[in-house]
Write an enzyme that holds these catalytic residues in place. Structure first.
Site, PDB file in Angstrom:
ATOM      1  N   GLU A  92       0.829  -1.197   0.000  1.00 56.62           N
ATOM      2  CA  GLU A  92       0.000   0.000   0.000  1.00 56.62           C
ATOM      3  C   GLU A  92       0.866   1.250   0.000  1.00 56.62           C
ATOM      4  O   GLU A  92       1.942   1.281   0.596  1.00 56.62           O
ATOM      5  CB  GLU A  92      -0.928   0.011   1.222  1.00 56.62           C
ATOM      6  CG  GLU A  92      -1.913  -1.155   1.229  1.00 56.62           C
ATOM      7  CD  GLU A  92      -2.920  -1.091   2.372  1.00 56.62           C
ATOM      8  OE1 GLU A  92      -3.889  -1.852   2.319  1.00 56.62           O
ATOM      9  OE2 GLU A  92      -2.745  -0.281   3.309  1.00 56.62           O
ATOM     10  N   CYS A 105       3.639   8.693   0.271  1.00 56.22           N
ATOM     11  CA  CYS A 105       4.130   7.829   1.346  1.00 56.22           C
ATOM     12  C   CYS A 105       4.228   6.429   0.773  1.00 56.22           C
ATOM     13  O   CYS A 105       3.215   5.839   0.383  1.00 56.22           O
ATOM     14  CB  CYS A 105       3.172   7.863   2.534  1.00 56.22           C
ATOM     15  SG  CYS A 105       3.619   6.711   3.866  1.00 56.22           S
ATOM     16  N   CYS A 112       6.340  -6.443   7.865  1.00 55.24           N
ATOM     17  CA  CYS A 112       7.366  -5.832   8.720  1.00 55.24           C
ATOM     18  C   CYS A 112       7.726  -6.780   9.853  1.00 55.24           C
ATOM     19  O   CYS A 112       6.860  -7.467  10.398  1.00 55.24           O
ATOM     20  CB  CYS A 112       6.840  -4.506   9.276  1.00 55.24           C
ATOM     21  SG  CYS A 112       8.049  -3.584  10.245  1.00 55.24           S
ATOM     22  N   CYS A 116       5.809  -3.559  16.223  1.00 57.90           N
ATOM     23  CA  CYS A 116       5.243  -2.472  17.030  1.00 57.90           C
ATOM     24  C   CYS A 116       3.749  -2.709  17.243  1.00 57.90           C
ATOM     25  O   CYS A 116       3.006  -2.933  16.286  1.00 57.90           O
ATOM     26  CB  CYS A 116       5.476  -1.129  16.342  1.00 57.90           C
ATOM     27  SG  CYS A 116       7.225  -0.736  16.086  1.00 57.90           S
ATOM     28  N   CYS A 119       0.815  -0.763  15.280  1.00 57.11           N
ATOM     29  CA  CYS A 119       0.950  -0.618  13.830  1.00 57.11           C
ATOM     30  C   CYS A 119       0.383  -1.835  13.099  1.00 57.11           C
ATOM     31  O   CYS A 119       0.727  -2.977  13.403  1.00 57.11           O
ATOM     32  CB  CYS A 119       2.424  -0.431  13.472  1.00 57.11           C
ATOM     33  SG  CYS A 119       2.728  -0.171  11.711  1.00 57.11           S
ATOM     34  N   GLU A 160      10.191  -1.491   7.663  1.00 59.27           N
ATOM     35  CA  GLU A 160      11.241  -0.705   8.315  1.00 59.27           C
ATOM     36  C   GLU A 160      12.325  -0.444   7.273  1.00 59.27           C
ATOM     37  O   GLU A 160      13.056  -1.359   6.879  1.00 59.27           O
ATOM     38  CB  GLU A 160      11.808  -1.482   9.512  1.00 59.27           C
ATOM     39  CG  GLU A 160      13.163  -1.038  10.017  1.00 59.27           C
ATOM     40  CD  GLU A 160      13.259   0.430  10.402  1.00 59.27           C
ATOM     41  OE1 GLU A 160      14.156   1.120   9.883  1.00 59.27           O
ATOM     42  OE2 GLU A 160      12.413   0.892  11.211  1.00 59.27           O
ATOM     43  N   LEU A 215       9.834   7.207  17.948  1.00 61.69           N
ATOM     44  CA  LEU A 215      10.262   7.066  19.346  1.00 61.69           C
ATOM     45  C   LEU A 215       9.126   6.530  20.217  1.00 61.69           C
ATOM     46  O   LEU A 215       9.249   5.475  20.821  1.00 61.69           O
ATOM     47  CB  LEU A 215      10.748   8.423  19.854  1.00 61.69           C
ATOM     48  CG  LEU A 215      11.466   8.432  21.204  1.00 61.69           C
ATOM     49  CD1 LEU A 215      12.719   7.573  21.164  1.00 61.69           C
ATOM     50  CD2 LEU A 215      11.815   9.866  21.604  1.00 61.69           C
ATOM     51  N   ASN A 290      -3.879   5.866  15.800  1.00 63.01           N
ATOM     52  CA  ASN A 290      -5.025   5.514  14.961  1.00 63.01           C
ATOM     53  C   ASN A 290      -5.531   4.116  15.262  1.00 63.01           C
ATOM     54  O   ASN A 290      -4.776   3.234  15.696  1.00 63.01           O
ATOM     55  CB  ASN A 290      -4.635   5.626  13.487  1.00 63.01           C
ATOM     56  CG  ASN A 290      -4.406   7.065  13.080  1.00 63.01           C
ATOM     57  OD1 ASN A 290      -5.311   7.881  13.124  1.00 63.01           O
ATOM     58  ND2 ASN A 290      -3.172   7.381  12.697  1.00 63.01           N
ATOM     59  N   CYS A 333      -1.384   7.182   9.674  1.00 67.17           N
ATOM     60  CA  CYS A 333      -0.172   6.606  10.253  1.00 67.17           C
ATOM     61  C   CYS A 333      -0.470   5.321  11.017  1.00 67.17           C
ATOM     62  O   CYS A 333      -1.358   5.274  11.863  1.00 67.17           O
ATOM     63  CB  CYS A 333       0.453   7.636  11.190  1.00 67.17           C
ATOM     64  SG  CYS A 333       1.974   7.076  11.974  1.00 67.17           S
TER      65      CYS A 333
END
Length: 346
Positions: A92, A105, A112, A116, A119, A160, A215, A290, A333
Site C-alpha cells: 500500500e 508515502c 514488517c 510495534c 501498527c 522498516e 520514538l 489511529n 499513520c
C-alpha cells in the site's frame, strides 16, 4: 532466467546492459528517462528503434506493479493505492495533498518484522524486501494515475526502511537522479524505529535526506512495552546516533510520538521526553494513535494532546501535532498493511 527489471537499474547499469547487447550506451539515458516518465511498455519509448525495443522485450520488463484498488478519502482527498506486485504480493502507498504540493508515502517491505503493537503493518508478518525499482514504481504509478507531480517522498509505509538498507539507498539515488524524477534529497524522508548501526551508516552517505525516528516513549521501560526493538537498542544509544546524524548532515531530526491514552500521554511522560531531547536539533511530531484491528489502544483526548504539546513547547522543544489524512480509508499513520483481504474486512 528472470527478466531484468528496468526500474531497478541506474544509468551505469543500463549502459552496461546496452553494451552487452552491442548497442550504443548513450541510449541508457533515454531508457532511464522513459522509466521515470512512467512508461510501462517498450513501445512507448518512441525515440528507440523498433529493433532495439523488440530485442529488449525478450529479456527485460519495464513494469512490475499494477493498481489493484484505489481508495479516495471523502474527508481530504487523500488517496490510498493497493498495488499488486509481479509475484502477486500486495503493498500500500498513499498520495497526500498539502499546501506545498503532493507527497507520496511509500512502502519499503512487504510486511514488517519490527512488531510495534500499535501498527497494522506488522500484524501479518514479513514476506520480503522491496527492490529499489519497486519503491520507485510506487511513485511512477501514482503520478501516472493521478496526473500530478510528486515533489516530496516519505518512506513511512509498510516496513522498516533500515531493515532494507541497500535497496532504500539505491531508491533514494534513483529518485534523486537529474535524468529521472529529480527529487531533491531534502524533499525525501526516511523513517526508522531505531536501528542504530544503520542510522550511523546513513550519516556517512552524504545525503541531505530527512530522518524521522519513531520514538513513541521517553524511556526504555515504556518503549519496550509497545516496541520490541527497544529490547535491542536502548534510547540513549538511539539519541546518540541521532545526534551524530544531525552533526554530519545539519538536518533536523523528527521524533515521531504516537499518543496512546493512559500509556504514554501523561504530563510526566512529556516532561521526561523534553529532558531527553533538550538541546538537540529536532522537533517532535505528535500523532494521535489511529485505530488498528487487534489492539485496544485508544487515541488520547484533544485536551491531553494539547497539554502534552504545550508542555514540550514551554520546555523549548519545537512540537507539532500531525494533521491526520485519509483516516476514513485506513490510510493514516500505522494503518497500512500488506493484505487486501484484511483491508476488505475493516
Amino acid at each position: 532466467m528472470e527478466a531484468k527489471y528496468l526500474p531497478d537499474m541506474d544509468i551505469k547499469e543500463l549502459e552496461q546492459m546496452l553494451q552487452d547487447m552491442g548497442q550504443q550506451k548513450f541510449r541508457a539515458k533515454q531508457i532511464f528517462s522513459w522509466v521515470a516518465k512512467g512508461a510501462t511498455d517498450f513501445d512507448e519509448m518512441t525515440d528507440l528503434s523498433k529493433q532495439l525495443r523488440d530485442e529488449m522485450k525478450l529479456f527485460a520488463r519495464v513494469s512490475g506493479l499494477n493498481i489493484r484498488k484505489k481508495l479516495v478519502s471523502s474527508i481530504d482527498d487523500t488517496s490510498k493505492y493497493l498495488f499488486e506486485l509481479h509475484d502477486n504480493n500486495i503493498i500500500e502507498s498513499v498520495l497526500m495533498k498539502y499546501a506545498h504540493g503532493y507527497t507520496a508515502c511509500i512502502s519499503s517491505q512487504i510486511g514488517c518484522k519490527m512488531g510495534c503493537s500499535f501498527c497494522a503493518s506488522t500484524i501479518e508478518g514479513f514476506r520480503r524486501n522491496l527492490s529499489a525499482g519497486e519503491m520507485l514504481e510506487q511513485i511512477l504509478a501514482i503520478q501516472r494515475d493521478s496526473g500530478v507531480k510528486i515533489g516530496n517522498v516519505v518512506i513511512m509505509g509498510i516496513g522498516e526502511p533500515f531493515d532494507n538498507y541497500d535497496n532504500v539507498i539505491k531508491f533514494l539515488q534513483l529518485a534523486h537522479a537529474p535524468e529521472g524524477l529529480n527529487i531533491g534529497y531534502r524533499h525525501m524522508t526516511v523513517s526508522t524505529c531505531g536501528l542504530v548501526p544503520n542510522i550511523l551508516r546513513f550519516s556517512q552517505e552524504n545525503m541531505q535526506v530527512n530522518l524521522a525516528l519513531s520514538l513513541h516513549a521517553p524511556n526504555d521501560r515504556l518503549r519496550a512495552q509497545i516496541m520490541p526493538i527497544a529490547r535491542r537498542y536502548a534510547i540513549d544509544k538511539i539519541i546518540e546516533a541521532c545526534k551524530i546524524y544531525t552533526e554530519k548532515t545539519k538536518r533536523r531530526i523528527t521524533f515521531e510520538y504516537a499518543l496512546i491514552e493512559d500509556v504514554n500521554d501523561s504530563a510526566e511522560n512529556a516532561a521526561e521526553l523534553a529532558k531527553l531531547l533538550r538541546g538537540m536539533l529536532c522537533h517532535v511530531n505528535l500523532i494521535p494513535v489511529n485505530a488498528v484491528a487487534g489492539n485496544d489502544y485508544r487515541q488520547s483526548s484533544g485536551r491531553h494532546i494539547d497539554e502534552f504539546a504545550g508542555l514540550l513547547k514551554r520546555r523549548g522543544i519545537e512540537t507539532t501535532i500531525r494533521r491526520e489524512l485519509g483516516a476514513d480509508i485506513n490510510a493514516a499513520c500505522g494503518q497500512l498493511r500488506r493484505s487486501e483481504l484484511k483491508e476488505d474486512s475493516l
